[in-house]
Design an enzyme around this catalytic site. Structure first.
Site, PDB file in Angstrom:
ATOM      1  N   GLU A 165     -34.501   3.540 -86.254  1.00  0.00           N
ATOM      2  CA  GLU A 165     -33.398   4.284 -86.871  1.00  0.00           C
ATOM      3  C   GLU A 165     -33.825   4.986 -88.154  1.00  0.00           C
ATOM      4  O   GLU A 165     -34.452   4.393 -89.023  1.00  0.00           O
ATOM      5  CB  GLU A 165     -32.251   3.319 -87.170  1.00  0.00           C
ATOM      6  N   GLU A 216     -26.378   8.074 -83.636  1.00  0.00           N
ATOM      7  CA  GLU A 216     -25.685   6.836 -84.003  1.00  0.00           C
ATOM      8  C   GLU A 216     -24.604   7.128 -85.039  1.00  0.00           C
ATOM      9  O   GLU A 216     -24.835   7.865 -85.987  1.00  0.00           O
ATOM     10  CB  GLU A 216     -26.667   5.832 -84.605  1.00  0.00           C
TER      11      GLU A 216
END
Length: 268
Positions: A165, A216
């Site tokens: 991420e 996300e």
């Protein structure tokens, strides 16, 4: 101290307690008995925008979201709606999750399962595999470069796919240098908790071809999925808007239907 720093402080304290309770050798033995890993990359690299649906009780930004007395039942609804991966929050202090949730979901669904937590040690990778995870989240902002590289390599070596991420361009550079093949761009700044849906569009164009791009945070429904898809998303990770839905199965199905629209295939 940022919100992320506060979370990591609690994560390390809880991790130390688990390490005293469960030796690493026992975890490795359990990992050897776990179901064979399921790789979601075929779904991520398909024509449709894949949906990762999340079991999430709470968040630092919103507090309590949903009680989720039966995470397995919620996961079944997600799978029935067409989710290609089920994400399970296992951090307890801010997100209300647990490894028990991961166990319950793994026993119930056939699709790959993602352990979503703040991983700072290879112990947590073995823990994830021992509890049946197929994918594990690694957050660049939470790790120095050397541990990041090591965790990416170790996750792959024990059969899990690392979802790495990022939130900024320098973090993207670090993820690529670490060998990430699946990169999640989080619209939520973990230091401030603010959401900027434009982050994905600004960063996705710099992710090389062949690297899976996951959007996300910030997906409130099909319209947001379509916007992310137009910016190149191969998959979206959705939590809050699903756990607060009265009918999560249909909510996932609506996202999956949007992600399979033929018009998207010329945009991605």
């Amino acid at each position: 101290m940022s919100v992320l720093d506060e979370i990591l402080e609690g994560v390390r304290a809880d991790l130390a307690a688990r390490q005293r309770s469960v030796p690493l050798d026992r975890l490795k033995e359990a990992a050897g008995r776990a179901p064979a890993p399921r790789n979601p990359c075929a779904a991520f690299k398909g024509e449709d925008v894949a949906v990762i649906a999340e079991v999430k009780r709470a968040s630092p930004s919103k507090g309590a979201l949903a009680a989720i007395a039966d995470p397995a039942a919620l996961a079944r609804d997600y799978e029935a709606g067409g989710a290609c991966v089920i994400s399970v929050l296992t951090e307890s202090r801010r997100f209300g999750g647990s490894l028990d949730d991961l166990d319950a979901v793994r026993r119930t669904v056939q699709v790959p399962v993602l352990r979503k937590d703040f991983v700072v040690s290879s112990y947590q990778l073995w823990e994830a595999r021992a509890h049946g995870a197929d994918v594990v989240l690694l957050i660049v902002a939470a790790l120095e470069q050397s541990p990041l590289v090591s965790l990416v390599e170790r996750a792959a070596s024990i059969g899990m796919l690392p979802l790495v991420e990022v939130h900024t361009e320098p973090e993207l550079d670090r993820a690529l240098d670490a060998g990430a093949t699946v990169i999640g761009v989080n619209a939520r700044n973990l230091a401030t908790l603010k959401v900027d849906r434009g982050i994905f569009g600004r960063i996705a164009g710099q992710i090389p071809d062949g690297i899976v791009k996951v959007a996300e945070s910030g997906v409130r429904g099909p319209r947001d999925l379509l916007a992310y898809a137009a910016s190149g998303a191969d998959a979206v990770l959705v939590g809050e808007s699903l756990v607060t839905e009265k009918d999560p199965r249909n909510a996932v199905a609506d996202l999956v239907t949007a992600g399979s629209h033929p018009a998207l295939r010329g945009e991605r």
